[in-house]
Design an enzyme around this catalytic site. Structure first.
Site, PDB file in Angstrom:
ATOM      1  CG  HIS A 190      -1.652   1.184   1.316  1.00 55.50           C
ATOM      2  ND1 HIS A 190      -2.798   1.565   0.349  1.00 55.50           N
ATOM      3  CD2 HIS A 190      -1.752   2.325   2.070  1.00 55.50           C
ATOM      4  CE1 HIS A 190      -3.223   2.673   0.482  1.00 55.50           C
ATOM      5  NE2 HIS A 190      -2.754   3.188   1.541  1.00 55.50           N
ATOM      6  CG  ASP A 228      -0.315   6.080   2.088  1.00 59.11           C
ATOM      7  OD1 ASP A 228      -1.546   5.889   1.742  1.00 59.11           O
ATOM      8  OD2 ASP A 228       0.005   5.708   3.025  1.00 59.11           O
ATOM      9  CG  ASP A 249      -5.393   3.588   4.085  1.00 57.67           C
ATOM     10  OD1 ASP A 249      -6.009   3.040   5.467  1.00 57.67           O
ATOM     11  OD2 ASP A 249      -4.363   4.304   4.249  1.00 57.67           O
ATOM     12  CG  HIS A 297      -5.966   7.384   1.000  1.00 57.85           C
ATOM     13  ND1 HIS A 297      -5.706   6.787  -0.219  1.00 57.85           N
ATOM     14  CD2 HIS A 297      -5.091   6.914   1.801  1.00 57.85           C
ATOM     15  CE1 HIS A 297      -4.795   5.705   0.202  1.00 57.85           C
ATOM     16  NE2 HIS A 297      -4.335   5.894   1.473  1.00 57.85           N
TER      17      HIS A 297
HETATM   18 ZN   LIG Z   1      -3.121   5.065   2.649  1.00 63.56          ZN
END
Ligand SMILES: [Zn+2]
Ligand SMILES: *[C@@H]1O[C@H](CO)[C@@H](O)[C@H](O)[C@H]1NC(C)=O
Ligand SMILES: *[C@@H]1O[C@H](CO)[C@@H](O)[C@H](O)[C@H]1NC(C)=O
Length: 991
Positions: free
Chosen positions: A66, A68, A190, A440
């Site tokens: 994951h 970001d 997420d 996000h």
């Molecule tokens: Zn995230």
């Protein structure tokens, strides 16, 4: 962001004993054999899935990372692995390492999600490395999932920017990998709650299913008990099913591996020690623990297929650790089948898992609401980020408007618009900056301060480059090469040109497909001006003394006049200083008892200076309306019930009763020469809260321009400032908010449509994201508030609507960002000052949408002002429209952007829900060939919403790539039904 939660740690004692018995039979394996390289296949997608076993529990292991697109570090710091002192994370190494490891064993699988990172990596690879990666993609060993530029936030993003960011990510994947690069699954593991409109968009983008990790903890418990962690989301009340239907699966463990099975270099779980000659042989233990967890997980899902997400934040930088242990895990667990085990483990991907769920041919619970608000514990509602970083949220919204203008003008201005220092790239920088900003932890406001600054800087850079394009295009369209000047600080009344020039022109470009009329306010130092429109006709204008705006800018006065701009076009006004004229209107102390125009009457309470009523003069309706400002005292975490403080994510007031900032407002009224133009009442509530109440001449909406900040913190208290509208409208615990700026959802106090809520936070647990509008209504009156950015809000008392405007907090809320949300900057060292507008309208409920839909679009796609100094050359074209005629009121032109040399991407949208309006909720037909005034449309083909698949190939389970040619269709008419967005690729030539 990682949050551990464990749902499957209860071991059944019987299963445990059985597993121990089985395993002791098996402990004699000496070496771990790897399968030989199997033959190269060229199947991807569903065809490349590993076989499963129908009579067993199949456990789909999904190796994933994951990543970001900015959070604790900036997107580029994450990519390079820079600033590992902040967080150890380097995406380039992840992709390097994963590709190496995939090549070592053809059974291995990996999914990649964030195209912003993959793109950065791909363009630095040699062509032979690119070939190798293509092969992996073609064989389904590396699979793209989601595939947008980022994994967007769902609460605070506007649908228009989400569609754009998905489009650029998916376009890169299609152009690089063709059909095998098209993701089948949407993957939002997420984001902090899930919007219905996102599900609707994903369905229309052709995804077969959607998986996510976060939902309210009570909702999760109910769904586990009822085996409803898989569901069918019917994400639109207007689009005909199955257009907006999306299979949705809730992941078992957020997006983390089960407890004890994290084999990343960042984890401490024991590796599989499988040499019985060495110490600490643990295969029996690992297999037993795994079987227990798998069997336990299977009890809360419907089929004999379950998924385990084997990865987490920025994992797989040293992928060998993960894969070596996963290879062994699969081998040893499956070896137990010889001893009667009914568990089959395999490398898999979300789409392979989805395919098995699809094959199970079951029925799934239907869901028609959304997954807001999200709470992960009784006092931990993630409703603060709906408002966090209000200045960034507004800047992102303005940037979207500017990007749409930039895109449109690139098309309308033709090749001339692209001549500049950046070649073809002028709009690309802005597109990518906007795409990154949808992440996000970006527009959501949940990033560290230096990362928030980075997002803003990217948007500013993008806009700089777009300005070159806009100037070129306007020069081509107007025939004037006069230098264009941009005043990006008009929101704080700063524009050096208008402050000093004796003669200048202002061009107003309108990106909407219908004409708009609006006031322009310019900071000036003269006392009298003459303004004329594009036909040379004099325009009423008014100079008033400028409201005291702290210490910004040098202008003493403000010039106001109404402008009209044609659809997808501009109109140019010229302004010149006059020697003499009436004295500027000045402010008189006190509030009037009433201001009114032909549509609205607004009254003020003479004692308090606050608003006291609002009337619609056309419909003869009137409500009591008191508006004031309050602040919630942010919990500092020292609390009996829970030690959760309010922070960037979480809203937790330490009392349900907010403090009033002032019971009365000090007021001033501007005495104007032209009350038909604008009337203005200024209110001060505290040195850090003020407001201008404005009623424009021909507006059906009352404007409340609020200015909040710097929030004082010298009392040691974090503050969350709201404005509250208390009305005589008779509501019963219900209000309405929009979803990502599109469809409207009903919200009921202390209630969730699909489970019995135990409410534990009476304020925070009743907050919802307001993207562009919210309303309260009874049978007679509807009060709609259109916002200029995403904000959180609620209706805590009947007849009341509150909106959170700004927050300043002293504690971190322990969700990973590790900073209190306490925004300051060089020019605002005492704390950020934020300004914004709320637009209020009062209508009968049956026609309210006819007013608020266009009003909200006007705020989202606002006119762009450009200036030129001095006289324009006489043959300058002062007015232009890119359309032959305005589009009907129900139709919104969502996208017009250059696609490649000869074609443009067009999105037309029906902007009404099916039940909303007698007049506008009807199908509308538009003729594409008669759309543009300066472009000939030579061919068209229709695409899915994200423009990465031809419409007529959508929803095919097995697909064959088909080369499309533009056709001259038998008809150019396209019909739009309520809430439909249709996406076209048009081949065009400039007339
Ligand atoms: Zn995230
Ligand atoms: C799916 O289930 C339905 C009954 O719910 C049945 O009629 C149909 O034949 C099944 N389809 C397949 C492919 O098994
Ligand atoms: C996808 O990309 C291919 C080239 O890889 C191109 O020919 C095709 O038109 C693209 N599809 C769409 C829907 O744009």
């Amino acid at each position: 962001m990682i949050r551990a939660s464990f749902f499957f740690s209860n071991m059944a004692a019987g299963a445990l004993q059985l597993a121990v018995a089985l395993l002791s039979l098996f402990s004699a394996v000496l070496s771990f054999p790897l399968g030989p390289e199997t033959k190269h296949t060229t199947t991807c997608g569903y065809e490349s899935c590993h076989a499963t076993k129908p009579n067993m529990l199949n456990v789909h292991l999904v190796p994933h990372t994951h990543d970001d697109v900015g959070w604790l570090k900036t997107v580029d710091q994450y990519f390079y692995g820079d600033r590992n002192d902040i967080q150890h994370a380097g995406v380039q190494y992840i992709l390097d390492s994963v590709v190496d490891q995939l090549l070592k064993n053809p059974d291995r699988r990996f999914i990649y999600v964030e195209t912003a990172f993959f793109y950065r990596w791909w363009k630095r690879q040699s062509s032979s490395a690119q070939q190798t990666v293509k092969q992996l993609v073609n064989e389904g060993r590396l699979e793209f999932v989601n595939g947008g530029w980022c994994m967007s936030d769902e609460a605070t993003t506007h649908y228009s920017a989400v569609i754009d960011q998905m489009t650029i990510g998916l376009r890169f994947l299609n152009e690089t990998f063709g059909a095998c690069g098209r993701p089948r699954v949407a993957w939002h593991i997420d984001p902090f709650g899930h919007a219905r409109e996102h599900a609707s968009m994903f369905a229309q983008m052709g995804y077969d299913g959607f998986f996510f990790g976060r939902l309210d903890y009570q909702d999760r418990m109910h769904r586990m008990v009822q085996k409803e962690q898989e569901l069918l989301w019917r994400a639109s009340d207007s689009l005909t099913p199955p257009t907006a239907d999306l299979f949705t699966g809730i992941l078992p463990n957020g997006y983390n591996p089960p407890e004890g099975f994290c084999w990343d270099q960042s984890c401490d779980d024991p590796p599989i020690r499988d040499d019985p000659d060495l110490e600490d042989y643990n295969v029996d233990d690992v297999v037993m623990r795994f079987l227990t967890i798998a069997n336990s997980q299977a009890t809360v899902y419907k089929t004999n297929h379950i998924i385990m997400t084997m990865g987490s934040d920025f994992q797989y930088e040293n992928a060998n650790l993960w894969y070596k242990n996963l290879d062994k895990l699969i081998h040893y667990v499956n070896a137990q089948q010889a001893n009667g085990s009914k568990v089959n483990v395999l490398y898999s991907t979300p789409s392979c898992y989805l395919q098995e769920l699809h094959r199970a041919n079951l029925t799934w619970a239907l869901k028609t609401d959304d997954f807001f608000p999200y709470a992960d514990s009784a006092h931990d509602f993630w409703t603060g980020y709906f408002t966090s970083r209000p200045a960034l949220k507004r800047y992102e919204r303005i940037s979207n408007s500017n990007l749409q203008t930039c895109n449109q003008l690139e098309v309308l201005g033709g090749p001339a618009s692209r001549q500049g220092p950046f070649g073809e790239g002028e709009s690309q920088t802005m597109k990518k900056a906007m795409a990154v900003a949808q992440h996000h932890d970006a527009v959501s406001g949940t990033e560290k301060q230096h990362v928030a600054n980075d997002y803003a800087r990217r948007l500013a850079n993008g806009w700089q480059r777009c300005q070159v394009l806009v100037s070129n295009s306007l020069a081509a369209l107007s025939g004037s090469s006069a230098k264009r000047i941009y005043c990006d600080n008009l929101n704080i009344s700063v524009c050096p040109l208008t402050e000093s020039s004796k003669k200048f022109s202002v061009s107003v470009y309108n990106p909407l497909a219908r004409p708009v009329t609006r006031p322009v306010r310019l900071p000036v130092n003269g006392t009298a001006y003459a303004v004329s429109d594009a036909n040379g006709k004099a325009v009423d204008c008014q100079v008033s003394t400028r409201e005291v705006r702290r210490n910004r800018g040098f202008a003493v006065n403000e010039l106001v006049f109404q402008v009209q701009a044609p659809p997808l076009g501009y109109s140019t006004y010229s302004v010149s200083l006059r020697q003499a004229g009436p004295r500027p209107a000045s402010a008189q102390p006190g509030a009037p008892t009433v201001i009114q125009n032909k549509f609205l009457r607004v009254t003020f309470d003479p004692d308090t200076g606050l608003l006291s009523s609002l009337s619609n003069l056309e419909t003869k309706q009137s409500i009591k309306l008191t508006q004031n400002f309050y602040w919630y005292n942010a919990s500092d975490g020292n609390n009996l019930e829970s030690n959760q403080p309010s922070g960037a994510y979480i809203f937790r007031p330490n009392s349900s009763t907010p403090f009033v900032i002032s019971r009365t407002a000090k007021t001033e009224t501007i005495q104007v020469q032209f009350p038909h133009m604008v009337q203005e009442v200024r209110q001060w509530f505290a040195p850090w809260v003020s407001q201008v109440v404005r009623l424009h001449g021909d507006s059906r909406a009352l404007e409340l321009e609020w200015t909040v900040g710097p929030l004082p913190i010298d009392d040691g208290l974090g503050k969350e400032v709201i404005t509250r509208l208390d009305t005589s409208i008779k509501t019963s615990e219900i209000f309405y908010t929009d979803s990502n700026g599109r469809e409207v959802l009903q919200r009921k106090k202390d209630f969730r449509p699909t489970w019995n809520l135990m409410q534990s936070e009476p304020i925070a647990g009743n907050y919802y994201p307001i993207n562009s509008r919210a309303f309260i209504k009874d049978d007679v009156d509807q009060l709609t508030v259109v916002t200029d950015r995403s904000q959180g809000g609620g209706s805590i008392h009947n007849g009341s609507l509150e909106i959170m405007l700004h927050r300043r907090l002293l504690y971190d809320d322990v969700r990973g960002v590790a900073e209190p949300l306490n925004e300051t900057s060089n020019i605002f060292p005492e704390g950020l000052v934020v300004r914004g507008r709320l637009l209020l309208s009062l209508d009968p409920p049956s026609v309210a949408a006819d007013a608020h839909r266009p009003l909200a679009q006007e705020v989202v796609m606002q006119p762009l002002l450009t200036f030129t100094n001095g006289d324009l050359s006489p043959n300058t074209r002062l007015e232009f429209s890119g359309l032959q005629a305005a589009l009907p009121p129900a139709v919104h032109l969502l996208t017009l952007t250059q696609w490649d040399k000869d074609s443009v991407l067009l999105r037309l949208e029906h902007q009404f829900q099916s039940w909303e309006s007698k007049v506008n909720s009807q199908p509308v037909t538009v003729n594409l060939q008669k759309l543009f005034s300066t472009l000939d449309v030579l061919g068209m083909s229709e695409l899915n919403l994200s423009a990465n698949q031809w419409k007529d190939e959508m929803m095919r389970f097995k697909e064959k790539p088909l080369l499309k040619t533009f056709q001259d269709p038998s008809t150019w008419e396209v019909t739009l039904r309520p809430m439909e967005i249709r996406t076209f690729l048009l081949r065009v030539s400039l007339r």
